[in-house]
Design an enzyme around this catalytic site. Structure first.
Site, mmCIF file in Angstrom:
data_model
loop_
_atom_site.group_PDB
_atom_site.id
_atom_site.type_symbol
_atom_site.label_atom_id
_atom_site.label_comp_id
_atom_site.label_asym_id
_atom_site.label_seq_id
_atom_site.Cartn_x
_atom_site.Cartn_y
_atom_site.Cartn_z
ATOM 1 N N HIS A 1 0.801 -1.121 0.291
ATOM 2 C CA HIS A 1 0.186 0.020 -0.038
ATOM 3 C C HIS A 1 0.969 1.150 -0.008
ATOM 4 O O HIS A 1 2.083 1.116 0.550
ATOM 5 C CB HIS A 1 -1.072 -0.204 1.169
ATOM 6 C CG HIS A 1 -2.069 -1.114 1.212
ATOM 7 N ND1 HIS A 1 -2.856 -1.152 2.090
ATOM 8 C CD2 HIS A 1 -2.026 -2.149 0.360
ATOM 9 C CE1 HIS A 1 -3.629 -2.175 1.932
ATOM 10 N NE2 HIS A 1 -3.131 -2.692 1.048
ATOM 11 N N CYS B 1 -2.258 -0.380 7.240
ATOM 12 C CA CYS B 1 -1.358 0.894 7.227
ATOM 13 C C CYS B 1 -1.457 1.530 8.633
ATOM 14 O O CYS B 1 -0.386 2.108 9.093
ATOM 15 C CB CYS B 1 -1.954 1.692 6.066
ATOM 16 S SG CYS B 1 -1.906 0.914 4.459
ATOM 17 N N GLU C 1 1.067 3.822 1.752
ATOM 18 C CA GLU C 1 1.461 4.215 3.154
ATOM 19 C C GLU C 1 2.657 3.370 3.588
ATOM 20 O O GLU C 1 3.737 3.816 4.112
ATOM 21 C CB GLU C 1 0.564 4.143 4.432
ATOM 22 C CG GLU C 1 -0.871 5.056 4.130
ATOM 23 C CD GLU C 1 -1.890 4.300 3.338
ATOM 24 O OE1 GLU C 1 -1.583 3.502 2.176
ATOM 25 O OE2 GLU C 1 -3.107 4.254 3.767
ATOM 26 N N CYS D 1 -6.086 1.751 6.055
ATOM 27 C CA CYS D 1 -6.598 0.682 6.464
ATOM 28 C C CYS D 1 -6.054 0.187 7.669
ATOM 29 O O CYS D 1 -5.133 0.755 8.239
ATOM 30 C CB CYS D 1 -6.544 -0.494 5.156
ATOM 31 S SG CYS D 1 -4.567 -0.953 4.980
#
Length: 149
Positions: free
Chosen positions: A53, A86, A55, A83
């Site tokens: 992801h 993250c 992040e 999420c």
């Protein structure tokens, strides 16, 4: 020091991710002095990695650049509510502030869903600021998914 949003850079990363066929999410890590340390967009498909992801990738790059597993005092700008994966990474890195754009009622882990930072077992809870360039981030995401349906 005067506050300066770096969400424009996160949106650039999100657009680049979308052009690669990734869900258009971008993230930027900023040092306490305002210097951009790292930036990334989603790469889950490209890297065949469900944890790639924006992040996580930006935090990994920032930690590598600084030679530390902690980013104390740093800020993270991300186009979508982090999420649970993250948010856990943000807490582990001890990010001081998180600025995010669009809310994610389905998969968010900050204001929705797991609410990682408010959980009693959270190791660290950053300051969280939502709705930063939310309309631009939402439009980018909605356009991306509309094209695929």
């Amino acid at each position: 020091m005067t506050f300066r949003s770096h969400m424009d850079l996160a949106l650039e990363e999100a657009r680049a991710a979308g052009r690669r066929g990734e869900v258009p999410v971008g993230a930027v890590v900023v040092a306490p002095d305002g210097t951009v340390v790292a930036r990334a967009g989603n790469r889950t498909r490209e890297l065949c990695d469900p944890t790639a992801h924006a992040e996580v990738l930006a935090i990994r790059a920032a930690c590598a650049a600084l030679g530390s597993e902690r980013l104390v005092g740093h800020a993270l700008y991300v186009t979508l509510e982090p999420c649970a994966i993250c948010a856990g990474t943000i807490a582990a890195a001890r990010i001081a502030r998180v600025y995010y754009g669009a809310s994610d009622p389905k998969s968010g882990g900050v204001a929705h869903g797991a609410r990682v930072f408010s959980h009693p077992q959270a190791h660290h809870a950053p300051e969280v600021y939502d709705g930063i360039a939310a309309e631009a981030a939402e439009t980018l995401l909605k356009s991306f998914f509309a094209e695929r349906r």
